[in-house]
Design a protein around this motif. Sequence first.
Motif, PDB file in Angstrom:
ATOM      1  N   GLN A   1      -1.879   4.291  -6.833  1.00  0.00           N
ATOM      2  CA  GLN A   1      -3.143   4.415  -6.119  1.00  0.00           C
ATOM      3  C   GLN A   1      -4.071   5.366  -6.872  1.00  0.00           C
ATOM      4  OE1 GLN A   1      -4.233   2.877  -3.076  1.00  0.00           O
ATOM      5  NE2 GLN A   1      -6.162   3.744  -3.836  1.00  0.00           N
ATOM      6  N   GLU A   2      -3.518   6.447  -7.367  1.00  0.00           N
ATOM      7  CA  GLU A   2      -4.329   7.406  -8.127  1.00  0.00           C
ATOM      8  C   GLU A   2      -4.797   6.810  -9.450  1.00  0.00           C
ATOM      9  OE1 GLU A   2      -2.230  11.047  -8.615  1.00  0.00           O
ATOM     10  OE2 GLU A   2      -1.889  11.337  -6.478  1.00  0.00           O
TER      11      GLU A   2
ATOM     12  N   TYR B   1       2.351   1.589  -3.520  1.00  0.00           N
ATOM     13  CA  TYR B   1       1.299   1.970  -4.478  1.00  0.00           C
ATOM     14  C   TYR B   1       1.010   3.467  -4.389  1.00  0.00           C
ATOM     15  CZ  TYR B   1       0.055  -2.989  -5.245  1.00  0.00           C
ATOM     16  OH  TYR B   1       0.059  -4.320  -5.579  1.00  0.00           O
ATOM     17  N   GLU B   2       0.948   3.965  -3.164  1.00  0.00           N
ATOM     18  CA  GLU B   2       0.631   5.385  -2.978  1.00  0.00           C
ATOM     19  C   GLU B   2       1.780   6.277  -3.456  1.00  0.00           C
ATOM     20  OE1 GLU B   2      -0.743   8.533   0.533  1.00  0.00           O
ATOM     21  OE2 GLU B   2      -0.336   6.428   1.024  1.00  0.00           O
ATOM     22  N   ARG B   3       3.011   5.970  -3.057  1.00  0.00           N
ATOM     23  CA  ARG B   3       4.155   6.812  -3.420  1.00  0.00           C
ATOM     24  C   ARG B   3       4.428   6.787  -4.928  1.00  0.00           C
ATOM     25  NH1 ARG B   3       8.815   8.593  -0.722  1.00  0.00           N
ATOM     26  NH2 ARG B   3       7.462   8.639   1.113  1.00  0.00           N
TER      27      ARG B   3
ATOM     28  N   GLN C   1       0.821  -1.211   0.000  1.00  0.00           N
ATOM     29  CA  GLN C   1       0.000   0.000   0.000  1.00  0.00           C
ATOM     30  C   GLN C   1       0.850   1.255   0.000  1.00  0.00           C
ATOM     31  OE1 GLN C   1      -2.462  -0.757   3.443  1.00  0.00           O
ATOM     32  NE2 GLN C   1      -4.093  -1.695   2.232  1.00  0.00           N
TER      33      GLN C   1
END
Length: 382
Positions: free
Chosen positions: A103-104, A97-99, A94
């Motif tokens: 995620q976006e 994925y975000e960095r 997670q």
Amino acid sequence: MQAKVVLKYCLDYTANVEQLLREGLAEWGGMSAFVKPGQKVLLKVNLLMKKRPEEAVTTHPSVVEAVVRLVQEAGGIAIIGDSPGGPYTVSALQAIYERSGLQEVTERTGAILNEDVGQTTLQYPEAKLAKSLTVTNCVLDADVVIPLSKLKTHGMMTFTGAVKVLFGVIPGLLKAEYHFKMFKVEDFAELLVDIATWVKPTLNIMDGVVGMEGDGPSSGKPRDIGALILSTDPFALDVVATDLIGLKPEKVPTIMAARLRGLTSRLNELELKGDSRSLWRIQGFVIPKAVSTNFLDMFPLPRRVKKFALNRLRPIPIFEHESCVGCGDCVNNCPSKIITMNENQRPIVDLEKCIRCFCCQELCPHHSVKIFKPWLTRTFIK
């Protein structure tokens, strides 16, 4: 039949990435030639570690999003996943994925981010070295596997691309065990070829719009290349990618391992379509110089003498304590378990036992590990 590789010139990560990929896929009849309605399609990205897209360590989200939309257009269920370096946990995934911006991508497209961290051990008797493989469940569950690699250099393997990215089907810290068992570059290359021939990716796409030169795969410098490369053959794709940056196939262990098995390893063994690479042939691309010490095998040296010579010829990791924050990632990811922390929480390495996999350099989040080539090597081995 010759493998087909399609090379498209892509100036930057703008809205035309999808259109260029669409044009490239037209050589095979579009994404529908690879993906059928209802199929689960794993987009096996390069998520080495928690890095921002502009650092050129991970597959750029613009490329991932473009492929997601093409898969969805063909009726497939797009699943984005990888097993990065370090622990293979939901929380670690997670965070990356975000960095990395993925995620976006899922928020805009509805694609699925893989959070299944299960693994399965299977037999692969056709392999040259890896007769048994432990792989991530997300690869086994997919109907179609499309690796989305990143064009980068690599301290141990010289180059990381369509073949090397498939090492990410090995879960988390288990990668370190493979490094430890196959610490010779030639053996590790054979392992990577074994994995690639087991996965048998349906389609391979390389993000070479901005690649990485120098101390890749994480501590090098981003370099504009301008390439999107597509092929059903990961070995053929790597041949074109390395030619584009002026890297001779003989310098890339995975390409040479593929050659010994009769797999694609030369430009004259493939069909190159798309844009002419002469339009933007990359000059002065900084390649890490691999050091072969195989010549020592020609001499009947005692094992102790040979080990002494090897330890003074091979590159070594140097830990810069000034920039180190004491996170301990190098300790946790060392296959040989020969890195410890001193009283100031700074890493100390036992070079006599170091296998030169450079996982410490590859996974250091603060670029505090450098690869140093000894004077004898710089002077006498080119």
